[in-house]
Design an enzyme around this catalytic site. Structure first.
Site, mmCIF file in Angstrom:
data_model
loop_
_atom_site.group_PDB
_atom_site.id
_atom_site.type_symbol
_atom_site.label_atom_id
_atom_site.label_comp_id
_atom_site.label_asym_id
_atom_site.label_seq_id
_atom_site.Cartn_x
_atom_site.Cartn_y
_atom_site.Cartn_z
ATOM 1 N N ASP A 96 -15.076 1.039 11.135
ATOM 2 C CA ASP A 96 -13.854 0.279 11.408
ATOM 3 C C ASP A 96 -12.956 0.391 10.173
ATOM 4 O O ASP A 96 -13.028 -0.412 9.256
ATOM 5 C CB ASP A 96 -14.207 -1.176 11.706
ATOM 6 C CG ASP A 96 -13.055 -1.934 12.326
ATOM 7 O OD1 ASP A 96 -11.946 -1.365 12.436
ATOM 8 O OD2 ASP A 96 -13.251 -3.105 12.706
ATOM 9 N N ILE A 97 -12.094 1.433 10.185
ATOM 10 C CA ILE A 97 -11.267 1.715 9.016
ATOM 11 C C ILE A 97 -9.773 1.532 9.296
ATOM 12 O O ILE A 97 -8.971 1.436 8.370
ATOM 13 C CB ILE A 97 -11.522 3.139 8.504
ATOM 14 C CG1 ILE A 97 -11.228 4.176 9.585
ATOM 15 C CG2 ILE A 97 -12.972 3.278 8.010
ATOM 16 C CD1 ILE A 97 -11.285 5.615 9.121
ATOM 17 N N LYS A 98 -9.379 1.541 10.572
ATOM 18 C CA LYS A 98 -7.996 1.280 11.018
ATOM 19 C C LYS A 98 -6.959 2.072 10.222
ATOM 20 O O LYS A 98 -5.941 1.524 9.798
ATOM 21 C CB LYS A 98 -7.682 -0.212 10.980
ATOM 22 C CG LYS A 98 -8.525 -1.043 11.938
ATOM 23 C CD LYS A 98 -8.059 -2.489 11.960
ATOM 24 C CE LYS A 98 -8.870 -3.304 12.947
ATOM 25 N NZ LYS A 98 -10.263 -3.541 12.506
ATOM 26 N N ARG A 99 -7.180 3.362 10.055
ATOM 27 C CA ARG A 99 -6.203 4.191 9.361
ATOM 28 C C ARG A 99 -5.016 4.484 10.276
ATOM 29 O O ARG A 99 -5.161 4.544 11.495
ATOM 30 C CB ARG A 99 -6.847 5.498 8.893
ATOM 31 C CG ARG A 99 -8.000 5.310 7.915
ATOM 32 C CD ARG A 99 -7.562 4.552 6.668
ATOM 33 N NE ARG A 99 -8.549 4.646 5.605
ATOM 34 C CZ ARG A 99 -9.287 3.633 5.159
ATOM 35 N NH1 ARG A 99 -9.153 2.442 5.704
ATOM 36 N NH2 ARG A 99 -10.141 3.798 4.160
#
Length: 288
Positions: A96-99
């Protein structure tokens, strides 16, 4: 077989529970913490016990990078080790990095999180710079079977600020996002019938649940909002396709389950919460 296919197969076998390893150091029981180890090393030891305990009741794991970044280099070592341990179970692992950047920067994010020390099976992305913020990840979907979950209609109250705004044609902004990504994802459809481009669809706003599920039958959903954020199993079940087609994340509800089960070890409490959650959701799916 793509990683989204593997996720579909895992949900069919183990149920839709996504165990969120969003592990803050303060979540660890005081009597578990080893003062001779760093915070990151203690987090890894905690996560190892959680993974071993829940692997038979989980459909996948999700690791939220911010909790590890907050501990600096010690935390990033813990992040890499947590990803390695979770992937060693054979269950799909979502980073879960939401780049949400473009061009060469996005290419470097893709390389960082689809290869090397921080490799995951699937990652989360933010689409609001446009579709060119998604394209750099697609070669990994095509060549290695990787997958992405793109923020669409989220579970937080702020979803109303942008995602629910109406367009001239009557659609919401989240409809535009979902339509565009569904079209983009058609050429990345796997054996299960689901695209490697999935959507993050929050489970706390339930008015449109049936409509959203019906509109995107070949799109896998990552569904946050269950438990601590107020989403109930009866609502969540509407976002699934006969119990599949999505995974339902729970982080604090599982990590801190021991605080609601006095006298039970934290890993056993986490396992019991996974089983309870799975049965809760599947029971509601069976009613549909």
């Amino acid at each position: 077989m793509t990683n989204m296919d593997k996720l579909y197969a895992s949900v069919a076998a183990n149920g839709p529970v996504c165990v969120g390893l969003d592990t803050e150091f303060s979540y660890l029981p005081e009597d578990f913490v080893d003062s001779t180890k760093t915070p990151g090393e203690n987090v890894v030891a905690f996560n190892r016990r959680l993974i071993d305990a829940t692997r038979s009741a989980a459909g996948c794991y999700k690791v939220q990078i911010a909790y590890y970044e907050s501990l600096g280099l010690d935390g990033m070592r813990a992040y890499a080790e947590t990803l390695r341990m979770a992937r060693a179970t054979g269950l799909p692992v979502i980073a879960d990095i939401k780049r949400g950047d473009i061009a060469k920067t996005a290419e470097m994010y893709a390389k960082a999180h689809f290869t090397g020390d921080f490799e995951a099976d699937l990652i989360t992305l933010a689409p609001y710079m446009g579709l060119d913020s998604i394209r750099p990840y697609l070669p990994y979907c095509a060549e290695q079977g990787k997958g992405v979950f793109v923020l669409c209609r989220t579970s937080n109250p702020g979803a109303m600020d942008f995602e629910y705004k109406k367009l001239e044609d009557g659609r919401h902004v989240y409809d535009l996002v979902a339509d565009s990504l569904t079209e983009m994802g058609r050429e990345y459809t796997g054996e299960s019938g689901y695209s490697s481009i999935g959507l993050v669809i929050g489970g706390t706003h339930t008015e449109e649940a049936t409509e959203i599920r019906a509109a995107y039958p070949n799109t896998f959903f990552l569904i946050p909002g269950y438990g601590a954020q107020g989403g109930k199993a009866a609502d969540i079940a509407q976002y699934l396709n006969k119990g599949n087609g999505g995974v339902v994340n729970s982080s604090r509800g599982i990590l801190l389950a021991y605080r609601k089960q006095p006298g039970i070890a934290f890993d056993e409490a986490a396992y019991r919460e996974c089983v309870r959650m799975r049965e809760d959701i599947q029971g509601e799916c069976n009613k549909l």
